[in-house]
Design a protein around this motif. Structure first.
Motif, mmCIF file in Angstrom:
data_model
loop_
_atom_site.group_PDB
_atom_site.id
_atom_site.type_symbol
_atom_site.label_atom_id
_atom_site.label_comp_id
_atom_site.label_asym_id
_atom_site.label_seq_id
_atom_site.Cartn_x
_atom_site.Cartn_y
_atom_site.Cartn_z
ATOM 1 N N LYS A 150 37.602 48.560 31.782
ATOM 2 C CA LYS A 150 37.815 49.675 32.708
ATOM 3 C C LYS A 150 37.639 49.273 34.159
ATOM 4 O O LYS A 150 37.786 50.094 35.041
ATOM 5 N N SER A 151 37.316 48.014 34.403
ATOM 6 C CA SER A 151 37.098 47.592 35.787
ATOM 7 C C SER A 151 38.445 47.410 36.485
ATOM 8 O O SER A 151 39.363 46.820 35.945
ATOM 9 N N ARG A 152 38.529 47.988 37.691
ATOM 10 C CA ARG A 152 39.748 47.888 38.486
ATOM 11 C C ARG A 152 39.416 48.070 39.949
ATOM 12 O O ARG A 152 38.393 48.645 40.297
ATOM 13 N N THR A 153 40.299 47.575 40.788
ATOM 14 C CA THR A 153 40.141 47.709 42.226
ATOM 15 C C THR A 153 41.521 47.662 42.872
ATOM 16 O O THR A 153 42.510 47.367 42.204
ATOM 17 N N ILE A 154 41.552 47.933 44.171
ATOM 18 C CA ILE A 154 42.806 47.920 44.927
ATOM 19 C C ILE A 154 42.627 46.983 46.110
ATOM 20 O O ILE A 154 41.569 46.955 46.746
ATOM 21 N N THR A 155 43.668 46.234 46.424
ATOM 22 C CA THR A 155 43.582 45.297 47.544
ATOM 23 C C THR A 155 43.541 46.044 48.872
ATOM 24 O O THR A 155 44.110 47.121 49.017
ATOM 25 N N ASP A 156 42.844 45.447 49.843
ATOM 26 C CA ASP A 156 42.726 46.066 51.166
ATOM 27 C C ASP A 156 43.945 45.712 52.026
ATOM 28 O O ASP A 156 44.920 45.155 51.531
ATOM 29 N N SER A 157 43.877 45.999 53.309
ATOM 30 C CA SER A 157 45.022 45.782 54.205
ATOM 31 C C SER A 157 45.361 44.298 54.376
ATOM 32 O O SER A 157 46.471 43.962 54.773
ATOM 33 N N LEU A 158 44.426 43.425 54.053
ATOM 34 C CA LEU A 158 44.681 41.984 54.126
ATOM 35 C C LEU A 158 45.023 41.380 52.766
ATOM 36 O O LEU A 158 45.121 40.163 52.635
ATOM 37 N N GLY A 159 45.164 42.233 51.749
ATOM 38 C CA GLY A 159 45.483 41.760 50.408
ATOM 39 C C GLY A 159 44.291 41.227 49.646
ATOM 40 O O GLY A 159 44.449 40.650 48.575
ATOM 41 N N MET A 160 43.083 41.422 50.158
ATOM 42 C CA MET A 160 41.874 40.889 49.531
ATOM 43 C C MET A 160 41.309 41.880 48.504
ATOM 44 O O MET A 160 41.436 43.088 48.667
ATOM 45 N N PHE A 161 40.669 41.340 47.471
ATOM 46 C CA PHE A 161 40.031 42.180 46.453
ATOM 47 C C PHE A 161 38.791 41.490 45.910
ATOM 48 O O PHE A 161 38.626 40.282 46.016
ATOM 49 N N THR A 162 37.914 42.296 45.322
ATOM 50 C CA THR A 162 36.732 41.817 44.602
ATOM 51 C C THR A 162 36.603 42.670 43.354
ATOM 52 O O THR A 162 36.635 43.894 43.435
ATOM 53 N N ILE A 163 36.461 42.011 42.196
ATOM 54 C CA ILE A 163 36.338 42.749 40.935
ATOM 55 C C ILE A 163 35.256 42.083 40.086
ATOM 56 O O ILE A 163 35.161 40.852 40.040
ATOM 57 N N ASN A 164 34.431 42.898 39.460
ATOM 58 C CA ASN A 164 33.407 42.400 38.545
ATOM 59 C C ASN A 164 33.989 42.405 37.142
ATOM 60 O O ASN A 164 34.035 43.440 36.475
ATOM 61 N N HIS A 165 34.455 41.240 36.726
ATOM 62 C CA HIS A 165 35.104 41.140 35.417
ATOM 63 C C HIS A 165 35.161 39.676 35.014
ATOM 64 O O HIS A 165 35.313 38.791 35.848
ATOM 65 N N SER A 166 35.032 39.429 33.740
ATOM 66 C CA SER A 166 35.256 38.086 33.215
ATOM 67 C C SER A 166 36.419 38.163 32.247
ATOM 68 O O SER A 166 36.548 39.109 31.486
ATOM 69 N N GLY A 167 37.280 37.226 32.323
ATOM 70 C CA GLY A 167 38.449 37.217 31.456
ATOM 71 C C GLY A 167 39.718 37.461 32.247
ATOM 72 O O GLY A 167 39.737 37.425 33.473
ATOM 73 N N PRO A 168 40.816 37.713 31.535
ATOM 74 C CA PRO A 168 42.102 37.861 32.209
ATOM 75 C C PRO A 168 42.179 39.139 33.040
ATOM 76 O O PRO A 168 41.568 40.148 32.710
ATOM 77 N N ILE A 169 42.927 39.053 34.132
ATOM 78 C CA ILE A 169 43.169 40.206 34.998
ATOM 79 C C ILE A 169 44.667 40.420 35.116
ATOM 80 O O ILE A 169 45.467 39.513 34.864
ATOM 81 N N GLU A 170 45.033 41.643 35.491
ATOM 82 C CA GLU A 170 46.445 41.976 35.694
ATOM 83 C C GLU A 170 46.598 42.583 37.080
ATOM 84 O O GLU A 170 45.809 43.427 37.484
#
Length: 169
Positions: free
Chosen positions: A52-72
């Motif tokens: 259920k972990s998800r996030t959205i990139t900021d205006s510079l395209g940067m992101f931080t997500i707490n997750h281990s394993g594959p991301i989409e």
């Protein structure tokens, strides 16, 4: 120095607990960019696959997500990308795609009379009434306005062969 079985088992259990806690609490940082122009893509959704972990990139395209394993990574106008990061910082380049919508033709009528040359709801296509192989009655908005028809039953009274089956509008 000789180690007994209990010491070895305890050492293995502690190392297993430490390794799984690091994997569970892994933080992945990254940047999402366009593969052709190398510009950042703001508003891209980065989500952990099967989590259920998800996030959205900021205006510079940067992101931080707490997750281990594959991301989409997904965003409108770009092809979705699924990857398994092998470091704590990843550079993700998305390929743009062009989606074309089906063309829409809007047909209206300017004249304000009681006759209509086209019927849209009865035939599901814009065909002239004179080309229909069946009889058709139309009730135009001008006719409903002049008759003061605020309910469906009042509007269809003048159409031949039509009678309201209920008084719900």
């Amino acid at each position: 120095m000789r180690l007994n079985k209990t010491t070895i088992i305890i050492t293995v259990i502690i190392s297993f607990i430490l390794n799984t806690s690091v994997a569970i609490g892994q933080t992945i940082k990254g940047r999402v960019k366009d593969s052709k122009t190398n510009t950042p893509i703001p508003g891209a959704t980065v989500r952990g696959v099967d989590s259920k972990s998800r996030t959205i990139t900021d205006s510079l395209g940067m992101f931080t997500i707490n997750h281990s394993g594959p991301i989409e990574v997904s965003v409108l106008g770009y092809q979705n990308l699924r990857l398994s990061p092998n470091s704590s910082f990843v550079e993700i380049a998305l390929t743009s795609i062009s989606n074309e919508l089906m063309p829409i033709e809007v047909i209206g009528r300017i004249k304000k009379d009681y006759n209509s040359d086209y019927s849209f709801s009865a035939t599901k296509i814009a065909i002239k009434n004179k080309d229909l192989p069946q009889g058709l009655s139309t009730v135009t908005k001008e006719l409903m306005s002049d008759r003061g028809a605020f309910q469906l039953a009042d509007a269809v009274k003048i159409a031949s062969g039509v009678s309201p089956s209920s008084f719900y509008n």
